[in-house]
Motif scaffolding. Structure first.
Motif, mmCIF file in Angstrom:
data_model
loop_
_atom_site.group_PDB
_atom_site.id
_atom_site.type_symbol
_atom_site.label_atom_id
_atom_site.label_comp_id
_atom_site.label_asym_id
_atom_site.label_seq_id
_atom_site.Cartn_x
_atom_site.Cartn_y
_atom_site.Cartn_z
ATOM 1 N N LYS A 11 0.571 -0.937 0.390
ATOM 2 C CA LYS A 11 0.144 -0.253 -0.037
ATOM 3 C C LYS A 11 0.884 0.966 0.203
ATOM 4 N N GLN A 12 2.411 1.066 0.554
ATOM 5 C CA GLN A 12 3.060 2.373 0.557
ATOM 6 C C GLN A 12 3.472 2.501 -0.249
ATOM 7 N N LEU A 13 4.114 1.034 -1.111
ATOM 8 C CA LEU A 13 4.290 1.535 -2.698
ATOM 9 C C LEU A 13 3.594 2.440 -3.418
ATOM 10 N N THR A 14 1.988 1.475 -3.104
ATOM 11 C CA THR A 14 1.269 2.388 -4.468
ATOM 12 C C THR A 14 0.972 3.294 -3.814
ATOM 13 N N ALA A 15 0.802 4.169 -3.024
ATOM 14 C CA ALA A 15 0.764 5.658 -2.283
ATOM 15 C C ALA A 15 1.962 6.501 -3.163
ATOM 16 N N GLN A 62 13.960 15.711 -7.631
ATOM 17 C CA GLN A 62 14.741 15.431 -8.266
ATOM 18 C C GLN A 62 15.967 15.491 -7.248
ATOM 19 N N ALA A 63 15.977 16.938 -7.162
ATOM 20 C CA ALA A 63 17.455 17.829 -6.391
ATOM 21 C C ALA A 63 17.765 16.256 -5.263
ATOM 22 N N THR A 64 16.559 16.249 -4.646
ATOM 23 C CA THR A 64 15.981 15.624 -3.034
ATOM 24 C C THR A 64 16.626 14.352 -3.183
ATOM 25 N N TYR A 65 16.783 13.167 -3.611
ATOM 26 C CA TYR A 65 16.756 12.070 -4.296
ATOM 27 C C TYR A 65 17.273 11.768 -5.473
ATOM 28 N N GLU A 66 18.146 12.758 -6.083
ATOM 29 C CA GLU A 66 18.873 12.247 -7.119
ATOM 30 C C GLU A 66 19.443 11.547 -8.090
ATOM 31 N N CYS A 67 17.977 11.856 -8.476
ATOM 32 C CA CYS A 67 16.727 11.883 -9.193
ATOM 33 C C CYS A 67 16.576 11.890 -11.146
ATOM 34 N N CYS A 68 16.050 11.775 -11.455
ATOM 35 C CA CYS A 68 15.622 12.312 -13.173
ATOM 36 C C CYS A 68 14.140 11.676 -13.556
ATOM 37 N N GLY A 69 13.666 12.591 -13.773
ATOM 38 C CA GLY A 69 12.739 11.582 -14.757
ATOM 39 C C GLY A 69 11.886 10.783 -14.618
ATOM 40 N N LYS A 70 10.554 10.599 -14.390
ATOM 41 C CA LYS A 70 9.749 9.528 -13.543
ATOM 42 C C LYS A 70 10.488 7.828 -14.161
ATOM 43 N N LYS A 71 11.411 7.221 -14.845
ATOM 44 C CA LYS A 71 11.785 6.276 -14.909
ATOM 45 C C LYS A 71 13.322 6.455 -15.336
ATOM 46 N N ALA A 127 13.763 5.872 -7.229
ATOM 47 C CA ALA A 127 14.497 6.046 -6.052
ATOM 48 C C ALA A 127 13.818 6.951 -4.948
ATOM 49 N N VAL A 128 12.876 7.434 -5.010
ATOM 50 C CA VAL A 128 11.502 7.733 -4.229
ATOM 51 C C VAL A 128 10.731 6.256 -4.042
ATOM 52 N N LYS A 129 10.673 5.189 -4.198
ATOM 53 C CA LYS A 129 9.972 4.288 -3.645
ATOM 54 C C LYS A 129 10.553 3.419 -3.081
ATOM 55 N N LYS A 130 11.958 3.184 -2.910
ATOM 56 C CA LYS A 130 13.335 2.950 -1.707
ATOM 57 C C LYS A 130 13.215 4.001 -0.573
#
Length: 219
Positions: free
Chosen positions: A101-105, A128-137, A173-176
């Motif tokens: 449920k948490q991952l779905t949210a 993107q700056a907080t989790y050092e990621c880029c784009g959705k996937k 990145a955000v899910k992890k």
């Protein structure tokens, strides 16, 4: 016997001092995480419950200190009742624990943020700056649409931007990150249950000491 009672009273005061610190930290964390969820959602409601429980913990600490300082059996009994209620709230939270449920949210949060980015560029900057990621996937989400990669997609050090963008997409990145926080929360609830059980035991022992003292005076 008197020295043992005084030692217990000071131990309970120290216990409640830690309770105040823990409660305040829990309130700060709850307020910070509350902003991540939509009003009215199940996750938002759970954070409200967490804030309420943390506030009650702080209030109970003052009640516990008052009972310990004054040697009041009635106040200590009230303190025990409050701690039992807090333990029940932790059990309720653990019962509702659901990583899926948490991952779905989290997926919904990232998806809505990405859609907002496409409508009005800039919505993904903080994420993107907080989790050092880029784009959705991945950064390909930008390039495939002919969009320029934002500065938040690159690591910046001493004012210099990296040549290559972050390789991980924000969905991953955000899910992890959120799942790690969620698991730490579960551990925190178990730890608080143990902490509050300790408070109940200290209070019961102190009540027994105070009761024994009263009986001696009667004789």
């Amino acid at each position: 016997m008197a020295s043992a009672r005084v030692c217990l009273q000071w131990t309970l005061i120290l216990f409640n001092t830690f309770s105040v610190i823990i409660g305040i930290l829990a309130i700060v964390a709850g307020v910070y995480e509350l902003e991540k969820f939509t009003d009215g959602s199940a996750e938002h409601t759970e954070k409200i419950v967490q804030l309420a429980a943390a506030s009650v913990l702080v209030i109970s600490a003052f009640i516990g200190c008052c009972g310990a300082v004054n040697g009041s059996i009635k106040i200590l009994c009230l303190f025990i009742v409050i701690l039992v209620g807090l333990i029940a709230s932790h059990i309720w939270k653990l019962w509702r624990y659901d990583e899926g449920k948490q991952l779905t949210a989290t997926e919904m949060l990232v998806t809505y943020t990405w859609i907002a980015e496409l409508v009005k560029p800039g919505a993904m900057i903080e994420m993107q700056a907080t989790y050092e990621c880029c784009g959705k996937k991945s950064y390909v989400d930008y390039t495939s649409l002919g969009l320029e990669l934002p500065r938040s997609c690159f690591r910046v050090q001493n004012g210099m931007r990296a040549v290559y963008p972050f390789g991980e997409g924000c969905m991953s990145a955000v899910k992890k990150a959120y799942l790690t926080i969620y698991r730490y929360e579960r551990l925190a609830h178990w730890s608080l249950i143990g902490f509050e059980v300790l408070g109940i035991l200290l209070s019961i022992i102190l009540i027994c000491k105070l009761t024994a003292k009263t009986r001696r005076y009667r004789y």
